[in-house]
Scaffold this motif. Sequence first.
Motif, PDB file in Angstrom:
ATOM      1  N   MET A 151      42.972  38.868  27.435  1.00 54.70           N
ATOM      2  CA  MET A 151      41.969  38.622  28.468  1.00 54.70           C
ATOM      3  C   MET A 151      41.962  37.154  28.904  1.00 54.70           C
ATOM      4  SD  MET A 151      37.854  39.384  28.381  1.00 54.70           S
ATOM      5  CE  MET A 151      38.117  41.039  27.772  1.00 54.70           C
TER       6      MET A 151
ATOM      7  N   SER B 159      44.534  35.235  29.351  1.00 55.54           N
ATOM      8  CA  SER B 159      45.572  35.070  30.375  1.00 55.54           C
ATOM      9  C   SER B 159      45.086  35.553  31.731  1.00 55.54           C
ATOM     10  CB  SER B 159      46.830  35.827  29.959  1.00 55.54           C
ATOM     11  OG  SER B 159      47.338  35.346  28.728  1.00 55.54           O
ATOM     12  N   GLU B 160      44.321  36.631  31.755  1.00 52.20           N
ATOM     13  CA  GLU B 160      43.789  37.148  33.021  1.00 52.20           C
ATOM     14  C   GLU B 160      42.810  36.164  33.639  1.00 52.20           C
ATOM     15  OE1 GLU B 160      42.081  40.907  32.185  1.00 52.20           O
ATOM     16  OE2 GLU B 160      43.964  41.831  31.517  1.00 52.20           O
ATOM     17  N   LEU B 161      41.979  35.543  32.807  1.00 53.65           N
ATOM     18  CA  LEU B 161      41.035  34.563  33.337  1.00 53.65           C
ATOM     19  C   LEU B 161      41.757  33.340  33.890  1.00 53.65           C
ATOM     20  CD1 LEU B 161      38.258  34.709  30.578  1.00 53.65           C
ATOM     21  CD2 LEU B 161      38.184  35.714  32.855  1.00 53.65           C
TER      22      LEU B 161
ATOM     23  N   GLN C 195      44.617  33.339  35.297  1.00 53.72           N
ATOM     24  CA  GLN C 195      45.222  33.718  36.569  1.00 53.72           C
ATOM     25  C   GLN C 195      44.233  33.677  37.724  1.00 53.72           C
ATOM     26  OE1 GLN C 195      46.984  37.560  35.912  1.00 53.72           O
ATOM     27  NE2 GLN C 195      48.490  36.790  34.434  1.00 53.72           N
TER      28      GLN C 195
ATOM     29  N   THR D 173      41.946  35.954  38.760  1.00 58.12           N
ATOM     30  CA  THR D 173      41.838  37.164  39.563  1.00 58.12           C
ATOM     31  C   THR D 173      40.404  37.416  40.020  1.00 58.12           C
ATOM     32  OG1 THR D 173      41.622  38.442  37.511  1.00 58.12           O
ATOM     33  CG2 THR D 173      43.823  38.251  38.468  1.00 58.12           C
ATOM     34  N   ASP D 174      39.417  36.938  39.268  1.00 57.88           N
ATOM     35  CA  ASP D 174      38.010  37.119  39.643  1.00 57.88           C
ATOM     36  C   ASP D 174      37.546  35.931  40.471  1.00 57.88           C
ATOM     37  OD1 ASP D 174      38.034  39.412  38.196  1.00 57.88           O
ATOM     38  OD2 ASP D 174      37.234  38.492  36.383  1.00 57.88           O
TER      39      ASP D 174
ATOM     40  N   ARG E  30      48.090  27.732  41.580  1.00 57.08           N
ATOM     41  CA  ARG E  30      47.864  28.817  42.541  1.00 57.08           C
ATOM     42  C   ARG E  30      47.686  28.296  43.961  1.00 57.08           C
ATOM     43  NH1 ARG E  30      44.110  30.419  38.553  1.00 57.08           N
ATOM     44  NH2 ARG E  30      42.427  29.687  39.900  1.00 57.08           N
TER      45      ARG E  30
ATOM     46  N   SER F 277      31.804  35.020  32.924  1.00 60.53           N
ATOM     47  CA  SER F 277      32.764  35.005  31.819  1.00 60.53           C
ATOM     48  C   SER F 277      32.405  33.856  30.885  1.00 60.53           C
ATOM     49  CB  SER F 277      34.200  34.836  32.317  1.00 60.53           C
ATOM     50  OG  SER F 277      34.577  35.910  33.155  1.00 60.53           O
TER      51      SER F 277
ATOM     52  N   LYS G  55      33.031  39.097  28.960  1.00 58.51           N
ATOM     53  CA  LYS G  55      33.188  39.197  30.409  1.00 58.51           C
ATOM     54  C   LYS G  55      32.232  40.246  30.948  1.00 58.51           C
ATOM     55  CE  LYS G  55      36.724  39.895  33.970  1.00 58.51           C
ATOM     56  NZ  LYS G  55      38.167  40.190  34.213  1.00 58.51           N
TER      57      LYS G  55
ATOM     58  N   ASP H 178      36.340  40.328  23.663  1.00 55.67           N
ATOM     59  CA  ASP H 178      37.652  40.238  23.038  1.00 55.67           C
ATOM     60  C   ASP H 178      37.713  38.957  22.214  1.00 55.67           C
ATOM     61  OD1 ASP H 178      40.161  40.907  22.298  1.00 55.67           O
ATOM     62  OD2 ASP H 178      41.101  40.670  24.258  1.00 55.67           O
TER      63      ASP H 178
ATOM     64  N   GLU I 259      40.799  36.294  20.678  1.00 49.24           N
ATOM     65  CA  GLU I 259      42.230  36.012  20.703  1.00 49.24           C
ATOM     66  C   GLU I 259      42.521  34.657  20.061  1.00 49.24           C
ATOM     67  OE1 GLU I 259      43.232  38.372  24.893  1.00 49.24           O
ATOM     68  OE2 GLU I 259      43.180  36.181  24.837  1.00 49.24           O
TER      69      GLU I 259
END
Length: 294
Positions: free
Chosen positions: A1, A3-5, A7, A9-10, A39, A166, A185, A195, A197
């Motif tokens: 999760m 890594s997604e944050l 990126q 995306t939200d 980005r 988040s 999240k 999660d 990690e």
Amino acid sequence: MLSELLQGTDSGGLLVIQDTCRYSGRDLLRSFISAALSRGDVVHVLGFDVDEEELKDGLKTPDSQALHIHSAYADPLGWNDHSAFTVNNFNLEELTNLVKQTSDLKPATLVIDSLSWVLRHVAPPAVCRILHQLRKGGAVRTVIALLHADLHQRGTVGSLSHLASSLITVAPGVRANEAVAKITKHLKSGKVIQDEEIFSVNEDLTVIVHSKHPEHKQNDAEEEQMDPTANLTFNLRLSDSEAEAKNKLTLPFVFSKEKKTALLHPGMGSGRILYEPDANDDYDQEDPDDDLDV
């Protein structure tokens, strides 16, 4: 999760990195800045805790106009009139103007390093209100803030944690170069995802996620295998003889066969009253009305 944050995306959210004196979350904060710049986002940083050079150390800016650091480190309260930005400028109107003057038409990413310094001079309800309005104002795409949790009361930390879409709580890991991130999240549907990690931050500010916390998995397995009745001083289970005696026991208010038959098959034009005395009844045949106060 994590890594997604990174990126991004939200959009339109508030991401809070919560650390303590045991482990600093500034490297992770700088990783989010680096990821946003990669980005192509326009990033505005409000710097209170460290100077501009330390904050920019290791950051790669492909576009020199993409990163804007508003440093208040040297004169955070504006006593010497040397700072272009001070804590007194932390309000919705001035923050919005600050972002719009140096940004393109697209919303920018606002980074606050750190929110703890602001909370020392601005009331927590006002800070929460400003952060909420920034998310809805349109000038800011995402707000990323560092919070030193051990410097504030539980109520303040809890309010900001509840406001964040988040929340990343960092703590030292088993190895010297690793740390543990506990992530919470809040989805728009109202669902909450959690999660845990293990990660590390490289010198170029890239984040490597190694795995989920092994101790967390082990504790879950132990909880599933643990018998909560193992160490009790009394027995919650019945032996075979006790179970047999229980099954033979006549429960209270169970009709006898005679009474059940009379109720199901009453006689034509006649009725009977059946009384089954209890073992504790004190019935006097000579004076049936002995229990009446007459």
